[in-house]
Design an enzyme around this catalytic site. Structure first.
Site, PDB file in Angstrom:
ATOM      1  NE  ARG A  57      -1.541 -73.950  -8.612  1.00 16.11           N
ATOM      2  CZ  ARG A  57      -2.104 -73.835  -9.810  1.00 16.11           C
ATOM      3  NH1 ARG A  57      -2.028 -72.439 -10.224  1.00 16.11           N
ATOM      4  NH2 ARG A  57      -2.566 -74.674 -10.436  1.00 16.11           N
ATOM      5  NE  ARG A  90      -6.918 -73.335 -18.866  1.00 14.68           N
ATOM      6  CZ  ARG A  90      -6.977 -72.791 -17.747  1.00 14.68           C
ATOM      7  NH1 ARG A  90      -7.515 -71.730 -17.580  1.00 14.68           N
ATOM      8  NH2 ARG A  90      -5.996 -73.379 -16.885  1.00 14.68           N
ATOM      9  CE  LYS A 118      -2.501 -69.344 -16.903  1.00 14.96           C
ATOM     10  NZ  LYS A 118      -1.532 -70.435 -16.629  1.00 14.96           N
ATOM     11  NE  ARG A 154      -6.303 -75.381  -8.765  1.00 17.36           N
ATOM     12  CZ  ARG A 154      -5.971 -74.671  -9.661  1.00 17.36           C
ATOM     13  NH1 ARG A 154      -5.663 -73.426  -9.321  1.00 17.36           N
ATOM     14  NH2 ARG A 154      -6.178 -74.940 -10.709  1.00 17.36           N
ATOM     15  NE  ARG A 187      -4.713 -78.368 -14.649  1.00 14.02           N
ATOM     16  CZ  ARG A 187      -4.287 -77.433 -13.546  1.00 14.02           C
ATOM     17  NH1 ARG A 187      -3.973 -77.920 -12.389  1.00 14.02           N
ATOM     18  NH2 ARG A 187      -4.607 -75.897 -13.676  1.00 14.02           N
TER      19      ARG A 187
HETATM   20  P1  ADP Z   1      -0.888 -70.207 -12.973  1.00 13.42           P
HETATM   21  O1  ADP Z   1      -1.923 -68.952 -12.582  1.00 13.42           O
HETATM   22  O2  ADP Z   1      -0.288 -70.045 -14.271  1.00 13.42           O
HETATM   23  O3  ADP Z   1      -1.526 -71.577 -13.001  1.00 13.42           O
HETATM   24  P2  ADP Z   1       0.493 -69.647 -10.259  1.00 13.42           P
HETATM   25  O4  ADP Z   1       0.366 -68.379 -10.510  1.00 13.42           O
HETATM   26  O5  ADP Z   1      -0.715 -70.078  -9.505  1.00 13.42           O
HETATM   27  O6  ADP Z   1       0.138 -70.238 -11.763  1.00 13.42           O
HETATM   28  O7  ADP Z   1       1.661 -70.341  -9.945  1.00 13.42           O
HETATM   29  C1  ADP Z   1       2.024 -71.862  -9.842  1.00 13.42           C
HETATM   30  C2  ADP Z   1       2.806 -72.258  -8.489  1.00 13.42           C
HETATM   31  O8  ADP Z   1       4.133 -71.583  -8.874  1.00 13.42           O
HETATM   32  C3  ADP Z   1       2.296 -71.350  -7.479  1.00 13.42           C
HETATM   33  O9  ADP Z   1       2.626 -72.250  -6.245  1.00 13.42           O
HETATM   34  C4  ADP Z   1       3.182 -70.088  -7.345  1.00 13.42           C
HETATM   35  O10 ADP Z   1       3.378 -69.586  -5.917  1.00 13.42           O
HETATM   36  C5  ADP Z   1       4.468 -70.717  -7.754  1.00 13.42           C
HETATM   37  N1  ADP Z   1       5.456 -69.652  -8.806  1.00 13.42           N
HETATM   38  C6  ADP Z   1       4.674 -68.544  -9.496  1.00 13.42           C
HETATM   39  N2  ADP Z   1       5.596 -67.801 -10.006  1.00 13.42           N
HETATM   40  C7  ADP Z   1       6.857 -68.319  -9.761  1.00 13.42           C
HETATM   41  C8  ADP Z   1       8.380 -67.955  -9.966  1.00 13.42           C
HETATM   42  N3  ADP Z   1       8.438 -67.128 -10.595  1.00 13.42           N
HETATM   43  N4  ADP Z   1       9.231 -68.848  -9.439  1.00 13.42           N
HETATM   44  C9  ADP Z   1       8.789 -70.123  -8.620  1.00 13.42           C
HETATM   45  N5  ADP Z   1       7.564 -70.300  -8.314  1.00 13.42           N
HETATM   46  C10 ADP Z   1       6.516 -69.525  -8.916  1.00 13.42           C
HETATM   47  P1  AMP Z   2      -6.866 -72.535 -13.619  1.00 12.17           P
HETATM   48  O1  AMP Z   2      -7.393 -71.996 -12.228  1.00 12.17           O
HETATM   49  O2  AMP Z   2      -6.821 -71.445 -14.527  1.00 12.17           O
HETATM   50  O3  AMP Z   2      -5.559 -73.183 -13.492  1.00 12.17           O
HETATM   51  O4  AMP Z   2      -8.156 -73.491 -14.073  1.00 12.17           O
HETATM   52  C1  AMP Z   2      -8.627 -74.620 -13.430  1.00 12.17           C
HETATM   53  C2  AMP Z   2      -9.559 -75.408 -14.449  1.00 12.17           C
HETATM   54  O5  AMP Z   2     -10.527 -74.881 -14.576  1.00 12.17           O
HETATM   55  C3  AMP Z   2      -8.872 -75.806 -15.694  1.00 12.17           C
HETATM   56  O6  AMP Z   2      -8.065 -77.046 -15.737  1.00 12.17           O
HETATM   57  C4  AMP Z   2     -10.285 -76.144 -16.703  1.00 12.17           C
HETATM   58  O7  AMP Z   2     -10.846 -77.308 -16.341  1.00 12.17           O
HETATM   59  C5  AMP Z   2     -11.288 -74.859 -16.070  1.00 12.17           C
HETATM   60  N1  AMP Z   2     -11.069 -73.663 -16.762  1.00 12.17           N
HETATM   61  C6  AMP Z   2     -10.595 -72.431 -16.218  1.00 12.17           C
HETATM   62  N2  AMP Z   2     -10.739 -71.583 -17.221  1.00 12.17           N
HETATM   63  C7  AMP Z   2     -11.076 -72.161 -18.334  1.00 12.17           C
HETATM   64  C8  AMP Z   2     -11.344 -71.697 -19.670  1.00 12.17           C
HETATM   65  N3  AMP Z   2     -11.058 -70.418 -20.042  1.00 12.17           N
HETATM   66  N4  AMP Z   2     -11.887 -72.706 -20.541  1.00 12.17           N
HETATM   67  C9  AMP Z   2     -12.166 -73.926 -20.191  1.00 12.17           C
HETATM   68  N5  AMP Z   2     -11.857 -74.251 -19.171  1.00 12.17           N
HETATM   69  C10 AMP Z   2     -11.183 -73.415 -17.984  1.00 12.17           C
END
Ligand code: ADP
Ligand code: AMP
Length: 213
Positions: free
Chosen positions: A127, A88, A13, A160, A171
């Site tokens: 990541r 969420r 995302k 992280r 999660r």
């Molecule tokens: P989210 O915001 O949904 O938690 P991220 O955008 O941070 O996810 O992506 C999670 C991990 O996967 C990151 O390390 C990112 O670089 C990698 N990633 C994102 N999109 C792709 C893809 N299409 N193919 C492979 N790896 C990806």
């Molecule tokens: P993210 O960076 O989106 O993966 O979020 C990391 C963490 O932040 C999640 O696992 C939750 O603990 C918290 N968090 C982020 N966005 C929300 C939301 N909209 N509602 C509740 N918790 C959230």
């Protein structure tokens, strides 16, 4: 253009939201980034949020909703935004719908980036996040030019705490229980668009551009 990104943690995302920001010149609003910035700055909100985030749980709705509604009222959101990580839960989604409706407004698209659970742990363990600007990379799929250093700002990259496999599993459970129902919610509003998130990042983005025009 008002967009919500849906999908499991690690589905991509944030990665796609950043590409949307570049192409469509609208801000990305990531609640996860907002909480991490608050933790870094030692605010009261950060302290409260951290206890939930460390466990892979969701921060309570009442700590999230007003924060986002206030953020959406800022000038830079006038032409739209891409919400990443919010809503969420169904109550968050309902609060957002109500806040927008109060201004005669509504979302345009909910984009669900679909990635099966089997791929998620791999995505999350690889990541790396910049402690400085929040930029996100992957050690295999999206590596930085210099290992451990953010391409964008030169900041240090970390794994992280909540991306460790034991927390990721929790999660994912939380995602299926509390967030996945949003897919039906936005389908019911007629704005759901699904894209295959297992493709290369550029191909996922090309599919999103087809939706957004
Ligand atoms: P989210 O915001 O949904 O938690 P991220 O955008 O941070 O996810 O992506 C999670 C991990 O996967 C990151 O390390 C990112 O670089 C990698 N990633 C994102 N999109 C792709 C893809 N299409 N193919 C492979 N790896 C990806
Ligand atoms: P993210 O960076 O989106 O993966 O979020 C990391 C963490 O932040 C999640 O696992 C939750 O603990 C918290 N968090 C982020 N966005 C929300 C939301 N909209 N509602 C509740 N918790 C959230």
């Amino acid at each position: 253009m008002k967009i919500v990104m849906l999908g499991a943690p690690g589905a991509g995302k944030g990665t796609q939201a950043k590409m949307i920001v570049e192409k469509y010149q609208i801000p990305q609003i990531s609640t996860g980034d907002i909480f991490r910035a608050n933790i870094k700055n030692g605010t009261e909100l950060g302290k409260k949020a951290k206890t939930y985030m460390d466990q892979g749980a969701l921060v309570p709705d009442e700590l999230v909703v007003d924060l986002v509604v206030d953020r959406l009222a800022k000038d830079d959101c006038a032409n739209g935004y891409v919400l990443d990580g919010f809503p969420r839960t169904i109550p968050q989604a309902e609060a957002l719908t109500a806040a927008l409706a109060a201004q005669g407004d509504k979302l345009d698209y909910a984009i669900d980036v679909e990635v099966p659970d089997e791929n998620i742990v791999n995505r999350m363990s690889g990541r790396r996040a910049c402690v400085n600007c929040g930029g996100t990379y992957h050690i295999v799929y999206n590596p930085t030019k210099v290992e451990g250093i953010c391409d964008a700002c030169g900041g240090k990259l970390i794994l992280r705490d909540d991306d460790k496999p034991e927390t990721v599993q929790h999660r994912l459970t939380v995602y299926h229980e509390q967030t996945q129902p949003l897919i039906d919610y936005y389908n019911g509003q007629g704005i759901l668009k699904e894209v295959d998130g297992t493709q290369d990042m550029a191909d996922v983005f090309a599919d999103i551009v087809k939706v957004l025009g």
